[in-house]
Design a protein around this motif. Structure first.
Motif, short mmCIF file in Angstrom:
data_model
loop_
_atom_site.label_atom_id
_atom_site.label_comp_id
_atom_site.label_asym_id
_atom_site.label_seq_id
_atom_site.Cartn_x
_atom_site.Cartn_y
_atom_site.Cartn_z
N UNK A 43 0.84 -1.19 0.00
CA UNK A 43 0.00 0.00 0.00
C UNK A 43 0.88 1.24 0.00
N UNK A 44 0.33 2.35 -0.49
CA UNK A 44 1.05 3.61 -0.59
C UNK A 44 0.16 4.74 -0.09
N UNK A 45 0.80 5.76 0.53
CA UNK A 45 0.09 6.98 0.89
C UNK A 45 1.10 8.11 1.01
N UNK A 46 0.60 9.34 0.97
CA UNK A 46 1.44 10.50 1.24
C UNK A 46 1.50 10.69 2.75
N UNK A 47 2.45 11.49 3.22
CA UNK A 47 2.57 11.75 4.66
C UNK A 47 1.29 12.34 5.24
N UNK A 48 0.52 13.07 4.43
CA UNK A 48 -0.73 13.66 4.93
C UNK A 48 -1.89 12.66 4.94
N UNK A 49 -1.62 11.42 4.55
CA UNK A 49 -2.63 10.37 4.57
C UNK A 49 -3.36 10.17 3.25
N UNK A 50 -3.11 11.03 2.27
CA UNK A 50 -3.77 10.89 0.97
C UNK A 50 -3.36 9.59 0.29
N UNK A 51 -4.32 8.92 -0.33
CA UNK A 51 -4.05 7.66 -1.01
C UNK A 51 -3.25 7.85 -2.28
N UNK A 52 -2.38 6.88 -2.56
CA UNK A 52 -1.53 6.90 -3.74
C UNK A 52 -1.59 5.51 -4.37
N UNK A 53 -1.66 5.47 -5.69
CA UNK A 53 -1.59 4.19 -6.38
C UNK A 53 -0.32 4.14 -7.23
N UNK A 54 0.23 2.96 -7.38
CA UNK A 54 1.43 2.76 -8.19
C UNK A 54 0.99 2.44 -9.61
N UNK A 55 1.48 3.23 -10.57
CA UNK A 55 1.17 3.00 -11.98
C UNK A 55 2.22 2.14 -12.66
N UNK A 56 3.33 1.87 -11.95
CA UNK A 56 4.43 1.08 -12.50
C UNK A 56 5.61 1.95 -12.88
N UNK A 57 6.78 1.34 -12.98
CA UNK A 57 8.02 2.03 -13.39
C UNK A 57 8.30 3.27 -12.56
N UNK A 58 8.11 3.18 -11.22
CA UNK A 58 8.38 4.29 -10.30
C UNK A 58 7.49 5.51 -10.53
N UNK A 59 6.31 5.31 -11.12
CA UNK A 59 5.34 6.39 -11.34
C UNK A 59 4.12 6.11 -10.46
#
Length: 74
Positions: A43-59
């Protein structure tokens, strides 16, 4: 259950740097194989708690704003 955390910087198209937190969940099997990663538990998120998804290739993409972030690998 155990967790592995990773923190890394990612740059937005406007040059702003954001910090992404990535984590995985592990299950202890107690056997000779040791721990194993539970499927699809990264799972990924920003420090402020916002959700982040991985699109691949470090994007990555911030979910609510749609902002594209590229992992800083220098």
């Amino acid at each position: 259950m155990d967790h592995e955390l990773e923190r890394f910087g990612a740059r937005a198209e406007d040059g702003t740097v954001h910090m992404i937190i990535a984590w995985q969940t592990f299950a202890r099997s107690g056997g000779l194989s040791g721990s194993h990663i539970l499927k699809d538990q990264r799972r990924y998120s920003l420090l402020n708690g916002a959700g982040v998804i991985c699109l691949g290739n470090n994007v990555f993409q911030e979910v609510s704003s749609g902002e594209i972030l590229c992992r800083i690998t220098e």
